[in-house]
Design an enzyme around this catalytic site. Structure first.
Site, PDB file in Angstrom:
ATOM      1  N   SER A 146     -29.854 -48.698 -28.813  1.00 38.92           N
ATOM      2  CA  SER A 146     -30.266 -48.009 -27.575  1.00 38.92           C
ATOM      3  C   SER A 146     -31.436 -47.068 -27.843  1.00 38.92           C
ATOM      4  O   SER A 146     -32.367 -46.963 -27.031  1.00 38.92           O
ATOM      5  CB  SER A 146     -29.087 -47.219 -26.986  1.00 38.92           C
ATOM      6  OG  SER A 146     -28.584 -46.286 -27.920  1.00 38.92           O
ATOM      7  N   ASP A 190     -35.318 -53.273 -35.291  1.00 37.21           N
ATOM      8  CA  ASP A 190     -34.943 -53.019 -33.898  1.00 37.21           C
ATOM      9  C   ASP A 190     -36.145 -53.110 -32.973  1.00 37.21           C
ATOM     10  O   ASP A 190     -36.091 -53.713 -31.900  1.00 37.21           O
ATOM     11  CB  ASP A 190     -34.295 -51.633 -33.769  1.00 37.21           C
ATOM     12  CG  ASP A 190     -33.069 -51.483 -34.651  1.00 37.21           C
ATOM     13  OD1 ASP A 190     -32.596 -52.503 -35.183  1.00 37.21           O
ATOM     14  OD2 ASP A 190     -32.593 -50.355 -34.820  1.00 37.21           O
ATOM     15  N   ASN A 233     -24.597 -41.436 -34.235  1.00 38.66           N
ATOM     16  CA  ASN A 233     -26.015 -41.207 -33.948  1.00 38.66           C
ATOM     17  C   ASN A 233     -26.765 -41.113 -35.274  1.00 38.66           C
ATOM     18  O   ASN A 233     -26.583 -40.171 -36.036  1.00 38.66           O
ATOM     19  CB  ASN A 233     -26.175 -39.911 -33.138  1.00 38.66           C
ATOM     20  CG  ASN A 233     -27.610 -39.681 -32.709  1.00 38.66           C
ATOM     21  OD1 ASN A 233     -28.546 -39.965 -33.447  1.00 38.66           O
ATOM     22  ND2 ASN A 233     -27.787 -39.163 -31.506  1.00 38.66           N
TER      23      ASN A 233
END
Length: 458
Positions: A146, A190, A233
């Site tokens: 994300s 990513d 995170n």
């Protein structure tokens, strides 16, 4: 494959999510968006924690994404709002240097990483004023990228708003570099898949130079993503950067053992290239040179002939300065083994043997065991979830993403999908009220999606 991100015309009223985002934007800023940009999340099928070591990975984009509505303004500011009210608004002057607080990784700092990357690429002293509303469907801190999708979406938005043009490859490289402003020393997978993805195919992503090759996944099986509901995170913890540092030190130690100048070598792939060795030979070298017991700072400094100060400044990152023990043998063994599994996975997909599903499943299972035991990037909940997935009919299951929480990806025969979903639901999610509440967005079949794009209203 088109070189630049596509610009597509779309009927906003026909898309419920875009319609809602447009309405939110209009109520926030009193005008309609000029354009929209989206960047997808990803699931890595195999090749964990090896992109930053210089090795190829094998992800696919997922349908969940970051979508941003944008208009230009003449206020001299970049105004950021989030469709989710739990994330607060933020604004920054277009003429001041963009500051990103590594110690407080808020959502808008990821957006500003992408802005800063484009600003530096083109030397833009005065950025265009922008009003933005961001909407995300990728579960945060789930290992589905994300944060990188937000950086990529922001880079694309900033490029378009400032009337610049860049290829997908250039955008991926800029966004990979600029995400490091938040403190994560990622390797580029990513961002690469977010821009280079194509619907219907996974991709082998190679680095130096960056390129993507289609990988046709076998018929008769699907990939199911399941979230263990433990958040991690990357930028807020040092787990990830500790592994980067251990691989960097292992690189130097292996080079030193073979009399290679290690001063310019930072990645395990570089040692292999210097030695012109196979991955199997590198695994043998790890077994010969690096002992399984953790190394101390003193031992590493002695072997490399460097001072403690050089060790801290040249090898450690900002958030790993307190490290005293380094598991070099285990980390290097994982990286070389995982790099070999990626190539084996692609080879099976290319040759399409009759037992392809079984072979790929075995590689995924080996990958999870290596992540769990050698790289130590799993967690008890992920291990439990992977076991349940295998018991429920998956031929292979493994953690995906950085680990220490987040998601597992499972390869499931198509004819078993419904029974698999039901079994995992009953065994993992429903017994726990918190997981049960998250189940609908935590357990889903994923098909390979397309890469980042700009949308204009028809």
């Amino acid at each position: 494959m088109a070189t630049n991100p596509p610009k597509l015309k779309t009927k906003i009223a026909a898309n419920e999510r875009m319609k809602n985002l447009k309405e939110t934007f209009e109520s926030k800023y009193g005008e309609s968006p000029l354009f929209y940009a989206f960047a997808p999340g990803r699931v890595n099928l195999i090749g964990e924690h090896i992109d930053y070591c210089g090795y190829s990975v094998l992800p696919m984009a997922i349908e969940q994404n970051i979508l941003t509505a944008v208009s230009l303004n003449d206020s001299g500011k970049i105004q950021l709002a989030n469709a989710n009210p739990k994330y607060k608004d933020f604004s920054v002057s277009c003429s001041e240097e963009i500051a990103i607080d590594r110690d407080d990784p808020q959502w808008y700092y990821y957006f500003l990483c992408g802005v800063k990357g484009i600003q530096e690429k083109f030397g833009l002293n005065n950025l265009a004023g922008m009003s933005c509303v961001v909407d995300g469907t990728i579960p945060p801190s789930s290992g589905l990228s994300s944060s990188s999708a937000l950086v990529c979406c922001s880079g694309l938005v900033t490029m378009e708003a400032n009337q610049k043009s860049l290829s997908k490859v250039a955008l991926a490289e800029i966004c990979a570099k600029s995400e490091r402003y938040i403190g994560t020393e990622g390797g580029g997978m990513d961002q690469s898949i977010s821009f280079l993805a194509e619907a219907g195919t996974a991709k082998l992503i190679e680095f130096q130079p960056l390129r993507a090759t289609d990988v046709k996944l076998p018929d008769g099986a699907v990939f199911v993503i399941s979230n263990c509901c433990v958040e991690m995170n990357k930028a807020a913890s040092s787990h990830y950067n500790i592994r980067v540092v251990e691989c960097r030190i292992a690189t130097k130690m292996l080079a030193q053992a073979r009399g290679v100048d290690s001063s310019r070598l930072l990645k395990l792939a570089h040692v292999q290239m210097e030695l012109k060795a196979s991955l199997e030979e590198m695994l043998a070298l790890v077994a010969e040179v690096l002992h399984p017991e953790p190394y101390s700072r003193e031992e590493i400094c002695k072997v490399l002939g460097i001072t403690s100060e050089q060790f801290s400044t040249e090898l450690l990152s900002a958030n790993t300065q307190d490290m005293t023990q380094f598991k070099l043998h285990q980390r290097a063994k994982h990286v070389y083994g995982e790099a070999a599994r990626v190539l084996q996975f692609k080879s099976v997909c290319d040759s399409e043997p009759t037992d392809a599903t079984r072979l790929l499943g075995e590689l995924m299972n080996q990958s999870h065991a290596s992540c769990r035991d050698l790289y130590e990037c799993s967690c008890p909940e992920l291990d439990q979830l992977v076991d349940i997935c295998l018991k429920s009919g998956a031929v292979g299951s493994r953690l995906t993403g950085a680990g220490w929480g987040g998601c597992a990806v499972s390869m499931v025969p198509s004819k078993k999908v419904e029974s698999f979903l039901q079994a995992v639901r009953e065994e993992y999610y429903l017994p726990d009220p918190r997981r049960a509440a998250m189940e609908k967005q935590s357990l889903f079949v994923s098909k390979p999606g397309g890469g980042a794009a700009i949308f204009l209203e028809e």
